[in-house]
Design a protein around this motif. Structure first.
Motif, mmCIF file in Angstrom:
data_model
loop_
_atom_site.group_PDB
_atom_site.id
_atom_site.type_symbol
_atom_site.label_atom_id
_atom_site.label_comp_id
_atom_site.label_asym_id
_atom_site.label_seq_id
_atom_site.Cartn_x
_atom_site.Cartn_y
_atom_site.Cartn_z
ATOM 1 N N LEU A 56 43.973 -9.857 46.374
ATOM 2 C CA LEU A 56 44.065 -10.566 45.095
ATOM 3 C C LEU A 56 44.454 -9.613 43.963
ATOM 4 C CD1 LEU A 56 43.705 -13.277 43.694
ATOM 5 C CD2 LEU A 56 41.267 -12.765 43.448
ATOM 6 N N ALA A 57 43.822 -8.425 43.935
ATOM 7 C CA ALA A 57 44.144 -7.453 42.886
ATOM 8 C C ALA A 57 45.589 -6.968 42.993
ATOM 9 C CB ALA A 57 43.180 -6.270 42.966
ATOM 10 N N TRP A 58 46.065 -6.843 44.206
ATOM 11 C CA TRP A 58 47.435 -6.352 44.429
ATOM 12 C C TRP A 58 48.474 -7.359 43.956
ATOM 13 C CZ3 TRP A 58 49.117 -1.642 45.889
ATOM 14 C CH2 TRP A 58 50.472 -1.524 46.233
ATOM 15 N N TYR A 59 48.186 -8.632 44.195
ATOM 16 C CA TYR A 59 49.205 -9.650 43.912
ATOM 17 C C TYR A 59 48.983 -10.381 42.583
ATOM 18 C CZ TYR A 59 51.135 -9.020 48.551
ATOM 19 O OH TYR A 59 51.742 -8.489 49.664
ATOM 20 N N LEU A 60 47.971 -9.990 41.828
ATOM 21 C CA LEU A 60 47.806 -10.614 40.518
ATOM 22 C C LEU A 60 49.043 -10.352 39.656
ATOM 23 C CD1 LEU A 60 44.143 -9.979 39.295
ATOM 24 C CD2 LEU A 60 45.274 -12.180 39.598
ATOM 25 N N PRO A 61 49.514 -11.363 38.981
ATOM 26 C CA PRO A 61 50.702 -11.153 38.135
ATOM 27 C C PRO A 61 50.408 -10.232 36.957
ATOM 28 C CG PRO A 61 49.783 -13.344 37.768
ATOM 29 C CD PRO A 61 49.051 -12.755 38.930
ATOM 30 N N GLY A 62 51.447 -9.603 36.457
ATOM 31 C CA GLY A 62 51.298 -8.717 35.309
ATOM 32 C C GLY A 62 51.166 -7.267 35.725
ATOM 33 N N ASP A 63 51.182 -6.405 34.728
ATOM 34 C CA ASP A 63 51.084 -4.971 34.963
ATOM 35 C C ASP A 63 49.685 -4.619 35.469
ATOM 36 O OD1 ASP A 63 51.550 -2.280 35.007
ATOM 37 O OD2 ASP A 63 51.152 -1.997 32.866
ATOM 38 N N LYS A 64 49.630 -3.892 36.588
ATOM 39 C CA LYS A 64 48.324 -3.547 37.147
ATOM 40 C C LYS A 64 47.553 -2.614 36.220
ATOM 41 C CE LYS A 64 49.343 -4.098 42.082
ATOM 42 N NZ LYS A 64 50.679 -4.695 41.875
ATOM 43 N N GLY A 65 48.205 -1.591 35.708
ATOM 44 C CA GLY A 65 47.540 -0.632 34.853
ATOM 45 C C GLY A 65 46.440 0.120 35.590
ATOM 46 N N LEU A 66 45.678 0.889 34.843
ATOM 47 C CA LEU A 66 44.604 1.668 35.455
ATOM 48 C C LEU A 66 43.519 0.772 36.043
ATOM 49 C CD1 LEU A 66 44.149 4.614 32.920
ATOM 50 C CD2 LEU A 66 45.108 4.711 35.232
ATOM 51 N N LEU A 67 43.240 -0.324 35.364
ATOM 52 C CA LEU A 67 42.197 -1.233 35.851
ATOM 53 C C LEU A 67 42.598 -1.851 37.182
ATOM 54 C CD1 LEU A 67 39.429 -2.301 35.001
ATOM 55 C CD2 LEU A 67 40.590 -4.238 33.934
ATOM 56 N N GLY A 68 43.846 -2.293 37.270
ATOM 57 C CA GLY A 68 44.316 -2.894 38.517
ATOM 58 C C GLY A 68 44.376 -1.889 39.647
ATOM 59 N N ALA A 69 44.849 -0.684 39.333
ATOM 60 C CA ALA A 69 44.914 0.357 40.358
ATOM 61 C C ALA A 69 43.512 0.738 40.825
ATOM 62 C CB ALA A 69 45.641 1.580 39.808
ATOM 63 N N GLY A 70 42.583 0.825 39.874
ATOM 64 C CA GLY A 70 41.208 1.141 40.238
ATOM 65 C C GLY A 70 40.588 0.069 41.105
ATOM 66 N N ALA A 71 40.883 -1.211 40.774
ATOM 67 C CA ALA A 71 40.354 -2.316 41.573
ATOM 68 C C ALA A 71 40.891 -2.255 42.997
ATOM 69 C CB ALA A 71 40.713 -3.647 40.918
ATOM 70 N N CYS A 72 42.193 -1.984 43.141
ATOM 71 C CA CYS A 72 42.784 -1.887 44.478
ATOM 72 C C CYS A 72 42.163 -0.739 45.267
ATOM 73 C CB CYS A 72 44.297 -1.690 44.365
ATOM 74 S SG CYS A 72 45.195 -3.167 43.840
ATOM 75 N N ALA A 73 42.016 0.414 44.618
ATOM 76 C CA ALA A 73 41.471 1.583 45.304
ATOM 77 C C ALA A 73 40.019 1.357 45.718
ATOM 78 C CB ALA A 73 41.579 2.809 44.403
ATOM 79 N N ALA A 74 39.211 0.796 44.817
ATOM 80 C CA ALA A 74 37.797 0.576 45.120
ATOM 81 C C ALA A 74 37.627 -0.440 46.244
ATOM 82 C CB ALA A 74 37.059 0.116 43.872
ATOM 83 N N CYS A 75 38.413 -1.502 46.210
ATOM 84 C CA CYS A 75 38.306 -2.534 47.252
ATOM 85 C C CYS A 75 38.775 -2.005 48.603
ATOM 86 C CB CYS A 75 39.113 -3.763 46.855
ATOM 87 S SG CYS A 75 38.404 -4.690 45.474
ATOM 88 N N ALA A 76 39.858 -1.214 48.598
ATOM 89 C CA ALA A 76 40.339 -0.635 49.851
ATOM 90 C C ALA A 76 39.300 0.323 50.431
ATOM 91 C CB ALA A 76 41.664 0.083 49.614
ATOM 92 N N ALA A 77 38.698 1.151 49.570
ATOM 93 C CA ALA A 77 37.674 2.088 50.038
ATOM 94 C C ALA A 77 36.467 1.347 50.596
ATOM 95 C CB ALA A 77 37.246 2.998 48.893
ATOM 96 N N ALA A 78 36.063 0.270 49.927
ATOM 97 C CA ALA A 78 34.906 -0.503 50.395
ATOM 98 C C ALA A 78 35.170 -1.108 51.769
ATOM 99 C CB ALA A 78 34.578 -1.598 49.384
ATOM 100 N N ALA A 79 36.339 -1.708 51.938
ATOM 101 C CA ALA A 79 36.672 -2.317 53.232
ATOM 102 C C ALA A 79 36.711 -1.269 54.333
ATOM 103 C CB ALA A 79 38.012 -3.047 53.128
#
Length: 374
Positions: free
Chosen positions: A52-75
């Protein structure tokens, strides 16, 4: 939305770290069961959050990148036990055969498909008084006449717990062709050691006395205990010197009570010194005979029965060094033994029979029972 996804990733990453590091004493140890035994299911949530974080529309920015990294690490952290179990499974049959000889076990030690296998259907059981008010639950072996019998001893810090703990394990044993006698025993502080050993001896005698009626082969008994019950199982089997006791299975059990006292602290997860004083009637200085006779590591001799030890490396409640040290002593005495050490696992590691630790545990126990009861 991205902030919410980042929070999910961070929360599940913290949970996932319990598959890598010992839980601090201030963390409820039962969270380690959730992370280590059901993490592969929980990993689907941060994995979905990552997508969901990866495909959310708009610029990911630091928040989006952090969300992707944290979720990937958790999984990844939550799925790590499965990868480690797969790697362990490759060498487990050879290790079991070297230690105990050949055995027939259906299936593989670990499969990814097995993660979603349902637990065994509840097996029939009956309740019997075996010594005064103490009772045991008897599960007849399904589809096997004159079956070996596994005497099961529950955990609970010697002052809590009762038979019926992890009942799905008993169901699995019965449906695998082994009778089960799941016993209650006298608890501390009302009863101090060696009362618990006496209760095991009484249970063994009771099972033997009912062997014909229960269709049991009384010459093929195995004692299995978990946690505090594992200590009772080891110390009792090694002290009884009964040739009909073909083996001992101890799951995450303490084996040296003075060692436990030395490293226990009042502020640890169990207040270990209090539990030891309750069981043994004092400290090592004031109750040395009790500490020694309750320590399996001091009771080992060449007559001791073959022993399977299963322990999580990051167990917070019982240090895995207990099993490692006992294994070394058994090897010195020429007693067949094996420690199955699981890097991601903690206490109560067999609760989810379908999980990574549950699959390896049931496979190891099945091999062991088949080898020592042939």
């Amino acid at each position: 939305m991205r902030a919410t996804l980042l929070s999910i990733g961070l929360l599940f990453s913290c949970l996932g770290l319990l598959t890598v590091f010992r839980a601090p004493d201030w963390v409820d140890w039962r969270l380690t069961i959730l992370a280590g035994q059901f993490g592969y299911i929980l990993s689907l949530l941060p994995l979905g959050a990552f997508v969901l974080a990866w495909y959310l529309p708009g610029d990911k920015g630091l928040l989006g990148a952090g969300a992707c990294a944290a979720c990937a690490a958790a999984a990844a952290l939550l799925f790590l036990p499965c990868a480690q179990a797969w790697a362990m499974a490759r060498g487990l049959p050879a290790a079991l055969e070297r230690s105990f000889g050949p055995s027939r076990v259906a299936g593989e030690p670990f499969t990814f498909a097995g993660l979603f296998r349902p637990w065994p259907e509840a097996a029939p059981r009956s309740t019997w008084a075996y010594s005064g008010a103490l009772q045991l639950d008897f599960y007849p072996a399904i589809g096997r006449p004159m079956a070996p019998c596994v005497i099961v001893i529950h955990g609970g810090g010697w002052d809590d717990g009762d038979r019926g703990q992890v009942p799905q394990f008993n169901d699995w044993l019965a449906r695998s062709g082994y009778s089960v006698a799941d016993i209650s025993y006298r608890l501390a502080p009302g009863a101090t050691w060696p009362a618990q050993r006496e209760d095991v001896a009484a249970a063994v005698a009771f099972v033997k006395g009912h062997a014909a009626a229960w269709n049991i082969d009384a010459r093929r008994l195995v004692i299995l205990g978990r946690s505090a019950g594992g200590q009772i199982a080891e110390a009792s089997a090694y002290a009884l010197h009964d040739p009909d006791i073909r083996g001992v299975v101890a799951l995450y059990a303490p084996s040296d009570m003075s060692f436990a006292w030395k490293w226990g602290r009042p502020d640890d997860a169990l207040n270990s010194p209090r539990l030891l004083r309750q069981l043994l009637g004092g400290t090592p200085e004031t109750a040395r005979p009790a500490y020694d006779s309750a320590s399996a590591i001091l009771l080992v001799d060449p007559r001791s029965p073959p022993t399977l030890l299963v322990h999580g490396v990051i167990d917070t409640l019982v240090w895995n060094r207990h099993s490692e040290r006992l294994s070394a002593r058994l090897t010195e005495a020429g007693v067949p033994n094996l420690v199955v050490s699981m890097p991601w696992a903690a206490h109560a590691l067999e609760f989810n029979l379908s999980g990574p630790a549950g699959q390896l545990t049931t496979y190891s126990v099945a091999w062991f029972l088949g080898a020592v009861c042939r």
